[in-house]
Every structure is written in C-alpha cells, then in structure tokens.
Scaffold this motif. Structure first.
Motif, PDB file in Angstrom:
ATOM      1  N   HIS A   1     -25.521  -6.002  15.880  1.00  0.00           N
ATOM      2  CA  HIS A   1     -26.332  -5.016  14.859  1.00  0.00           C
ATOM      3  C   HIS A   1     -25.527  -5.000  13.519  1.00  0.00           C
ATOM      4  CE1 HIS A   1     -27.961  -3.931  18.594  1.00  0.00           C
ATOM      5  NE2 HIS A   1     -28.852  -3.334  17.588  1.00  0.00           N
ATOM      6  N   VAL A   2     -26.366  -4.657  12.450  1.00  0.00           N
ATOM      7  CA  VAL A   2     -24.901  -4.968  11.235  1.00  0.00           C
ATOM      8  C   VAL A   2     -25.693  -3.587  10.157  1.00  0.00           C
ATOM      9  CG1 VAL A   2     -24.620  -6.831  10.766  1.00  0.00           C
ATOM     10  CG2 VAL A   2     -26.804  -6.139  10.288  1.00  0.00           C
ATOM     11  N   VAL A   3     -24.818  -3.441   9.735  1.00  0.00           N
ATOM     12  CA  VAL A   3     -25.058  -2.118   8.586  1.00  0.00           C
ATOM     13  C   VAL A   3     -25.256  -2.588   7.640  1.00  0.00           C
ATOM     14  CG1 VAL A   3     -24.581   0.264   8.135  1.00  0.00           C
ATOM     15  CG2 VAL A   3     -23.474  -0.567  10.182  1.00  0.00           C
ATOM     16  N   ILE A   4     -26.647  -2.193   7.030  1.00  0.00           N
ATOM     17  CA  ILE A   4     -27.292  -2.181   5.642  1.00  0.00           C
ATOM     18  C   ILE A   4     -27.072  -1.366   4.904  1.00  0.00           C
ATOM     19  CG2 ILE A   4     -27.779  -3.977   6.721  1.00  0.00           C
ATOM     20  CD1 ILE A   4     -31.134  -3.902   5.828  1.00  0.00           C
ATOM     21  N   ALA A   5     -27.130  -1.610   3.617  1.00  0.00           N
ATOM     22  CA  ALA A   5     -27.624  -0.538   1.837  1.00  0.00           C
ATOM     23  C   ALA A   5     -28.221  -1.116   1.316  1.00  0.00           C
ATOM     24  CB  ALA A   5     -26.728  -0.038   2.406  1.00  0.00           C
ATOM     25  N   ARG A   6     -28.746  -0.924   0.655  1.00  0.00           N
ATOM     26  CA  ARG A   6     -29.211  -0.802  -0.824  1.00  0.00           C
ATOM     27  C   ARG A   6     -27.654  -0.658  -2.336  1.00  0.00           C
ATOM     28  NH1 ARG A   6     -34.122  -2.553  -2.715  1.00  0.00           N
ATOM     29  NH2 ARG A   6     -35.185  -2.089  -1.514  1.00  0.00           N
ATOM     30  N   ARG A   7     -27.821  -1.843  -3.127  1.00  0.00           N
ATOM     31  CA  ARG A   7     -26.412  -0.961  -3.374  1.00  0.00           C
ATOM     32  C   ARG A   7     -27.767  -0.591  -5.445  1.00  0.00           C
ATOM     33  NH1 ARG A   7     -21.081  -4.411  -6.256  1.00  0.00           N
ATOM     34  NH2 ARG A   7     -20.740  -2.836  -7.197  1.00  0.00           N
ATOM     35  N   ASP A   8     -27.103   0.564  -5.792  1.00  0.00           N
ATOM     36  CA  ASP A   8     -27.256   1.122  -6.752  1.00  0.00           C
ATOM     37  C   ASP A   8     -25.922   1.206  -7.769  1.00  0.00           C
ATOM     38  OD1 ASP A   8     -28.465   2.781  -8.825  1.00  0.00           O
ATOM     39  OD2 ASP A   8     -29.549   4.394  -7.400  1.00  0.00           O
ATOM     40  N   GLY A   9     -25.708   0.101  -8.533  1.00  0.00           N
ATOM     41  CA  GLY A   9     -24.333   0.417  -8.716  1.00  0.00           C
ATOM     42  C   GLY A   9     -23.589   0.858  -8.346  1.00  0.00           C
ATOM     43  N   ASP A  10     -22.869   1.864  -8.614  1.00  0.00           N
ATOM     44  CA  ASP A  10     -21.636   2.008  -7.222  1.00  0.00           C
ATOM     45  C   ASP A  10     -21.722   2.497  -6.293  1.00  0.00           C
ATOM     46  OD1 ASP A  10     -20.007   0.841  -8.860  1.00  0.00           O
ATOM     47  OD2 ASP A  10     -19.436   2.550 -10.509  1.00  0.00           O
ATOM     48  N   GLN A  11     -23.308   2.982  -6.169  1.00  0.00           N
ATOM     49  CA  GLN A  11     -23.109   3.655  -4.557  1.00  0.00           C
ATOM     50  C   GLN A  11     -24.279   2.970  -3.565  1.00  0.00           C
ATOM     51  OE1 GLN A  11     -22.252   6.775  -4.279  1.00  0.00           O
ATOM     52  NE2 GLN A  11     -21.199   6.130  -6.293  1.00  0.00           N
ATOM     53  N   TYR A  12     -24.035   2.983  -2.230  1.00  0.00           N
ATOM     54  CA  TYR A  12     -25.478   2.720  -1.925  1.00  0.00           C
ATOM     55  C   TYR A  12     -25.993   3.579  -1.217  1.00  0.00           C
ATOM     56  CZ  TYR A  12     -21.904  -1.161  -1.791  1.00  0.00           C
ATOM     57  OH  TYR A  12     -21.756  -1.906  -2.478  1.00  0.00           O
ATOM     58  N   THR A  13     -27.701   3.518  -0.722  1.00  0.00           N
ATOM     59  CA  THR A  13     -28.382   4.180  -0.239  1.00  0.00           C
ATOM     60  C   THR A  13     -28.772   3.192   0.388  1.00  0.00           C
ATOM     61  OG1 THR A  13     -30.426   3.679  -1.955  1.00  0.00           O
ATOM     62  CG2 THR A  13     -28.566   5.243  -2.764  1.00  0.00           C
ATOM     63  N   GLY A  14     -29.896   3.942   1.191  1.00  0.00           N
ATOM     64  CA  GLY A  14     -30.779   3.507   2.099  1.00  0.00           C
ATOM     65  C   GLY A  14     -29.734   3.549   3.409  1.00  0.00           C
ATOM     66  N   ARG A  15     -29.101   3.733   3.735  1.00  0.00           N
ATOM     67  CA  ARG A  15     -28.035   3.261   4.806  1.00  0.00           C
ATOM     68  C   ARG A  15     -29.139   3.088   6.556  1.00  0.00           C
ATOM     69  NH1 ARG A  15     -25.499   4.399   9.874  1.00  0.00           N
ATOM     70  NH2 ARG A  15     -23.679   3.675  10.361  1.00  0.00           N
ATOM     71  N   GLN A  16     -29.141   1.283   7.036  1.00  0.00           N
ATOM     72  CA  GLN A  16     -29.680   1.330   7.886  1.00  0.00           C
ATOM     73  C   GLN A  16     -28.881   0.117   9.121  1.00  0.00           C
ATOM     74  OE1 GLN A  16     -33.762  -0.090   7.804  1.00  0.00           O
ATOM     75  NE2 GLN A  16     -33.404  -0.091   5.188  1.00  0.00           N
ATOM     76  N   VAL A  17     -29.445   0.935  10.361  1.00  0.00           N
ATOM     77  CA  VAL A  17     -28.710  -0.486  11.712  1.00  0.00           C
ATOM     78  C   VAL A  17     -29.173  -1.387  12.063  1.00  0.00           C
ATOM     79  CG1 VAL A  17     -27.603  -0.273  13.142  1.00  0.00           C
ATOM     80  CG2 VAL A  17     -26.542   1.144  11.788  1.00  0.00           C
ATOM     81  N   ILE A  18     -29.426  -2.623  11.699  1.00  0.00           N
ATOM     82  CA  ILE A  18     -30.651  -3.248  12.387  1.00  0.00           C
ATOM     83  C   ILE A  18     -29.979  -3.988  13.358  1.00  0.00           C
ATOM     84  CG2 ILE A  18     -31.930  -2.811   9.820  1.00  0.00           C
ATOM     85  CD1 ILE A  18     -30.718  -5.149   8.897  1.00  0.00           C
ATOM     86  N   PRO A  19     -30.559  -5.429  13.600  1.00  0.00           N
ATOM     87  CA  PRO A  19     -30.527  -5.829  14.700  1.00  0.00           C
ATOM     88  C   PRO A  19     -30.416  -7.085  14.345  1.00  0.00           C
ATOM     89  CG  PRO A  19     -32.229  -4.994  15.754  1.00  0.00           C
ATOM     90  CD  PRO A  19     -32.168  -4.631  14.051  1.00  0.00           C
ATOM     91  N   VAL A  20     -29.158  -7.681  14.247  1.00  0.00           N
ATOM     92  CA  VAL A  20     -29.013  -9.175  13.143  1.00  0.00           C
ATOM     93  C   VAL A  20     -30.061  -9.990  13.060  1.00  0.00           C
ATOM     94  CG1 VAL A  20     -27.331 -11.670  13.215  1.00  0.00           C
ATOM     95  CG2 VAL A  20     -26.354  -9.226  13.886  1.00  0.00           C
ATOM     96  N   ALA A  21     -30.161  -9.853  14.200  1.00  0.00           N
ATOM     97  CA  ALA A  21     -31.591 -10.926  14.491  1.00  0.00           C
ATOM     98  C   ALA A  21     -32.919 -10.475  13.671  1.00  0.00           C
ATOM     99  CB  ALA A  21     -32.165 -11.367  15.763  1.00  0.00           C
ATOM    100  N   ASP A  22     -33.271  -9.595  13.246  1.00  0.00           N
ATOM    101  CA  ASP A  22     -34.324  -9.404  12.684  1.00  0.00           C
ATOM    102  C   ASP A  22     -34.356  -9.456  11.430  1.00  0.00           C
ATOM    103  OD1 ASP A  22     -35.040  -7.134  14.663  1.00  0.00           O
ATOM    104  OD2 ASP A  22     -34.892  -5.658  13.753  1.00  0.00           O
ATOM    105  N   GLY A  23     -33.089  -9.666  10.740  1.00  0.00           N
ATOM    106  CA  GLY A  23     -32.627 -10.409   9.402  1.00  0.00           C
ATOM    107  C   GLY A  23     -32.779  -9.425   8.150  1.00  0.00           C
ATOM    108  N   VAL A  24     -32.303  -9.133   7.612  1.00  0.00           N
ATOM    109  CA  VAL A  24     -31.382  -8.547   6.257  1.00  0.00           C
ATOM    110  C   VAL A  24     -32.579  -8.932   5.154  1.00  0.00           C
ATOM    111  CG1 VAL A  24     -30.186  -7.880   4.825  1.00  0.00           C
ATOM    112  CG2 VAL A  24     -29.226  -8.557   6.681  1.00  0.00           C
ATOM    113  N   PRO A  25     -33.892  -7.636   4.695  1.00  0.00           N
ATOM    114  CA  PRO A  25     -34.461  -7.118   3.915  1.00  0.00           C
ATOM    115  C   PRO A  25     -33.879  -7.197   2.423  1.00  0.00           C
ATOM    116  CG  PRO A  25     -34.576  -5.073   5.331  1.00  0.00           C
ATOM    117  CD  PRO A  25     -33.385  -6.266   5.413  1.00  0.00           C
TER     118      PRO A  25
END
Length: 395
Positions: free
Chosen positions: A265-289
């Motif tokens: 499992h990895v933690v992913i987020a969307r970068r917005d400038g110097d900030q990160y939003t939309g933190r999620q934990v997803i299975p690696v097998a699902d792929g990062v959107p």
C-alpha cells in the motif's frame, strides 16, 4: 599507487597564493538555512590564512542548466563571521580582472570568487575554463567532499594545471563513512534509499542491494521500482534521467542479495503548489490515478518484523528521505528514524537533503552523491586525480 597528498603535511609559506576548491552548495531560505557544508571547510581555510597564505575560494551552488546558480556574497559574509576576519567577495572567477584581484590579495587575506556554475564548462570539465580557474593561484587545496564524485573544472580539471593537496575535510568524510562501506557478514544491516536525485537509483540501490541485508526503497527510487515492475504511478516524481534510473533499479533488484521491500500500500496525494491535498491510502496493485503522486508508503508486515529484530543491533544507513517528510507524510521516514535512533544501531544519515530534513543527532554526511560513490567504489574521482597529480608537486 601514489599516496594521497595531504594539505596537513604541506608547509605553507607566507605570501603563497592558494586556491581552495570548496563545496559550498547550500540552499538559501532567507539567508543560509543549512551551513554544514561550509562549516566542514572552516578549519582548512583558517589554517591556510593563519599561515599567511593568500586564499582564493572557488565553489558552486545550484545548476547552470536550470538557472539556479546564484551569487555567493552571503557565503563570504558568513565566512567573515566564522573566520573572524574580513572575507572579500568577487562575483567573477575566470576573467583577467578576477586573476588580478586574486594576485592583489595580501598575505592571510581570503576572498570568495564567483559561482563556478555560472559557466556551462564547469560541469563539462572544460580544460580552458579549468586553466582560467587555475590562474587564481599557485597551488590548490581540494575540499568540497560533496562534489568529490564529480569531474568538474574547479575540483578536477584544475589539477591538470596546478599542484594539489587534499584538505582535511575530504579525509574526515572518507574516514567517517568507512564503517558503512562494503559487506559486513558479522553484523546485520539495513539501508533506506530515497530522495529524488538520480545517484540514489543509479548507484545507491545497486550498491546496497549487494552489500546490505535489507534495503527499503522510498522516494523516486521506489517510484522507479514500481514503474519498472508494471504498476501505474500517476504523477509520481521520477527525477532526472528517469528511464536510465528505472533500468538501473530493475537491474539492481535482479542481482540483489539483499531482501528488498516492495510495499503493498502507498499513500498518494494531489499536489497543489506547495501543498498536497486528497490524501489516500491505496493498494499498489490498483495503480495511482493521473494527477496523484506517491508521497509515502505503508510497511509490509514482514518489514516491521525485520526492523524489530534489527533494533537489537545493526548497521544502518539512511541515504535519502524515504517519504515527503517535510510535507507531513512521515510514515516511512519514521521507520528509518526509529531504527537509526535505536541504542544498539550503528547508524548514519547521508546526503544534504536527508540531513536537513530528518531530525537525527548521530553521524551524518552531507555529501550524498560522493558518499554513495565512495561506499560503492572505496574511492572518488577527485582522490584519484590528486594521486595522479604527484608530478606537479614541487619536491
């Protein structure tokens, strides 16, 4: 093999003109935010000046190709405070005017000359540029461990034109790193390899995968491993020389003797400038959107078991922050720090960014790429050039 010539063994006569090749690649944030690389050179520079040398300092900061090379006036100001003597600053370093300024220095005077990376030829080790740098003095003292793995005009090319000696800062770093070099069958070992710089993938993982028992990739190193293994990684950072790094990581894994951690499992987020939003934990097998990046990872259960065992005694190296710790994503970073801080662990943090980002009070080396090169090869291009420089040194 010729012995390494040491500055500490070289008598310095009053009035001699010395070039000091330093590694003041420090990032300013409202001033100098981290001065470790400067501080490591202070005693060498002070020793030359105290013995009456006229000292012309050459250093780099940033990169020519992306316009981040800046002026070094703040470094001269900092040296003035730390050396308790005026330190001049000359923005140029390769012109006739710069040579005249260096020649006009009085005994015991110190001057910082312009950023060597204002020249495209610095990183290309351009011989003509090296000759112009060499015109600033008669002799060269080579410090700057953080660039000792690089064949640049100001630290390697210059030795084709002037006799050179190794500053004590170089020796301190190689001696510091020695306990973490090579394979040690007598003690368990773990390496965390992260960050975004290509040497972590091209050299770091390759070396530790063959000499350490456990390797935990993070940062761009993990992204290369996932990408090369067929997983979707979205907008995750891969850094410079991305394809070469991915191939190097896969080769390292294929030839590894170490146990290499690949998270489920990895933690992913969307970068917005110097900030990160939309933190999620997803299975690696699902792929990062698309639009999301890997910012951290969760340890597999077996890794937690291994780390608990290693706390009772292990050799530990952290070469690159394994997650975006300064942005608040610190699960993987805490794994590295908890092991490094264990009373029975023999640990070191390697790399300027690693040392700046992770709170750790044990041994550290700010020369990330140089440290990895030395740990892998037990030598450095600058040390080789200094040994080959013997014929240029006066009897």
């Amino acid at each position: 093999m010729n012995p390494l010539p040491l500055l500490a063994d070289r008598p310095v006569l009053r009035g001699e003109r010395w070039i000091f090749s330093a590694g003041f690649n420090v990032a300013p944030t409202g001033g100098l935010s981290d001065t470790d690389r400067i501080d490591s050179e202070l005693d060498d520079i002070a020793s030359l000046a105290d013995r009456g040398a006229r000292v012309a300092i050459l250093s780099h900061q940033g990169r020519h190709r992306d316009g981040t090379a800046r002026h070094l006036g703040d470094v001269a100001h900092y040296l003035t405070i730390r050396l308790h003597r005026p330190v001049q600053y000359v923005p140029d370093n390769a012109s006739d005017a710069a040579r005249a300024r260096a020649a006009a220095l009085a005994p015991s005077q110190v001057c910082v000359f312009g950023n060597t990376r204002h020249h495209a030829g610095e990183e290309a080790n351009d011989s003509a540029l090296a000759a112009r740098f060499a015109a600033l003095g008669q002799y060269v003292a080579v410090g700057g461990f953080s660039k000792a793995h690089r064949s640049h005009a100001s630290n390697l090319g210059i030795l084709a034109h002037r006799p050179g000696w190794a500053a004590r800062s170089l020796l301190r770093q190689t001696r510091l790193l020695a306990p973490w070099a090579g394979r040690r069958p007598d003690i368990p070992s773990a390496a965390f390899v992260g960050g975004i710089k290509p040497e972590k993938s091209l050299l770091g993982l390759k070396s530790f995968a063959r000499t350490y028992d456990l390797v935990v990739p993070g940062g761009a190193v993990l992204n290369h491993l996932l990408h090369g293994s067929g997983y979707r990684i979205g907008s995750s950072e891969r850094g410079d020389r991305a394809d070469a790094c991915t191939e190097a990581v896969l080769q390292a894994v294929r030839s590894a003797t170490a146990r290499i951690h690949l998270p489920r499992h990895v933690v992913i987020a969307r970068r917005d400038g110097d900030q990160y939003t939309g933190r999620q934990v997803i299975p690696v097998a699902d792929g990062v959107p698309d639009g999301y990046a890997i910012v951290d990872f969760l340890p597999a259960p077996w890794l937690l078991d291994d780390l608990r065992r290693l706390r009772t005694g292990a050799r530990v190296i952290v070469a690159g922050t394994p997650s975006l710790h300064t942005a608040g994503f610190s699960t993987a970073s805490r794994l590295a720090l908890d092991l490094a801080r264990a009373p029975a662990a023999d640990a070191i943090l390697v790399g300027g960014d690693t040392v700046a980002e992770l709170p750790f009070h044990g041994p550290t080396s700010t020369g990330g790429g140089s440290a990895l090169h030395y740990l892998h090869h037990a030598d450095l291009p600058v040390l080789q050039a200094l040994r080959a420089n013997t014929a240029r040194r006066p009897a």
